[in-house]
Design a protein around this motif. Sequence first.
Motif, PDB file in Angstrom:
ATOM      1  N   ASP A  70     108.311  87.448  -4.321  1.00  0.00           N
ATOM      2  CA  ASP A  70     108.003  88.078  -3.043  1.00  0.00           C
ATOM      3  C   ASP A  70     109.072  89.112  -2.683  1.00  0.00           C
ATOM      4  OD1 ASP A  70     106.612  88.352  -0.473  1.00  0.00           O
ATOM      5  OD2 ASP A  70     108.384  87.347   0.366  1.00  0.00           O
ATOM      6  N   GLY A  71     110.324  88.760  -2.912  1.00  0.00           N
ATOM      7  CA  GLY A  71     111.418  89.690  -2.631  1.00  0.00           C
ATOM      8  C   GLY A  71     111.348  90.931  -3.498  1.00  0.00           C
ATOM      9  N   MET A  72     111.022  90.750  -4.773  1.00  0.00           N
ATOM     10  CA  MET A  72     110.891  91.896  -5.683  1.00  0.00           C
ATOM     11  C   MET A  72     109.752  92.808  -5.225  1.00  0.00           C
ATOM     12  SD  MET A  72     113.307  91.648  -7.869  1.00  0.00           S
ATOM     13  CE  MET A  72     112.823  92.731  -9.182  1.00  0.00           C
ATOM     14  N   LEU A  73     108.652  92.212  -4.790  1.00  0.00           N
ATOM     15  CA  LEU A  73     107.524  93.006  -4.288  1.00  0.00           C
ATOM     16  C   LEU A  73     107.920  93.772  -3.035  1.00  0.00           C
ATOM     17  CD1 LEU A  73     104.552  93.733  -4.651  1.00  0.00           C
ATOM     18  CD2 LEU A  73     103.984  91.729  -3.276  1.00  0.00           C
ATOM     19  N   ARG A  74     108.654  93.110  -2.147  1.00  0.00           N
ATOM     20  CA  ARG A  74     109.111  93.791  -0.934  1.00  0.00           C
ATOM     21  C   ARG A  74     110.060  94.937  -1.277  1.00  0.00           C
ATOM     22  NH1 ARG A  74     111.259  88.899   1.818  1.00  0.00           N
ATOM     23  NH2 ARG A  74     112.585  90.339   2.933  1.00  0.00           N
ATOM     24  N   LEU A  75     110.906  94.764  -2.301  1.00  0.00           N
ATOM     25  CA  LEU A  75     111.784  95.854  -2.727  1.00  0.00           C
ATOM     26  C   LEU A  75     110.983  97.033  -3.272  1.00  0.00           C
ATOM     27  CD1 LEU A  75     114.800  94.147  -4.546  1.00  0.00           C
ATOM     28  CD2 LEU A  75     114.859  95.497  -2.449  1.00  0.00           C
ATOM     29  N   GLN A  76     109.949  96.721  -4.046  1.00  0.00           N
ATOM     30  CA  GLN A  76     109.115  97.789  -4.606  1.00  0.00           C
ATOM     31  C   GLN A  76     108.391  98.569  -3.512  1.00  0.00           C
ATOM     32  OE1 GLN A  76     106.559  95.786  -7.382  1.00  0.00           O
ATOM     33  NE2 GLN A  76     108.126  95.708  -8.974  1.00  0.00           N
ATOM     34  N   ASN A  77     108.024  97.874  -2.452  1.00  0.00           N
ATOM     35  CA  ASN A  77     107.281  98.525  -1.371  1.00  0.00           C
ATOM     36  C   ASN A  77     108.173  99.132  -0.290  1.00  0.00           C
ATOM     37  OD1 ASN A  77     104.797  97.896  -2.528  1.00  0.00           O
ATOM     38  ND2 ASN A  77     104.739  95.900  -1.532  1.00  0.00           N
TER      39      ASN A  77
END
Length: 103
Positions: A70-77
């Motif tokens: 989830d954190g990686m996805l938030r970083l990507q977005n």
Amino acid sequence: MRIMKNPSQRALWVLSYVQGPRVEAWLNAEVLKLKNMVDKLHFTDDDEEIWDTFESNFKHTFEDESQKADGMLRLQNLSMATEKGLEEYISTFDAILAEIRWE
């Protein structure tokens, strides 16, 4: 409770609650690590670093992988457009890194 004051006994107490065939190897390795800290590295039973090391190993082993994803996805977005300026972008970025324990 006296056992909770002694870091070595505290870690062993927590380990006594970890059960099951899927964690047996990890459990045995952790007990050996604790024993080696006292026997070979000459930590005393009341050295708080014993607990700190155990706690860190425990959290690292059993951390929620979905939280990292989830954190990686938030970083990507994450983008400057969605944040309100550079300072908020940087603070959000740093907060996500800390949350997923990524250096």
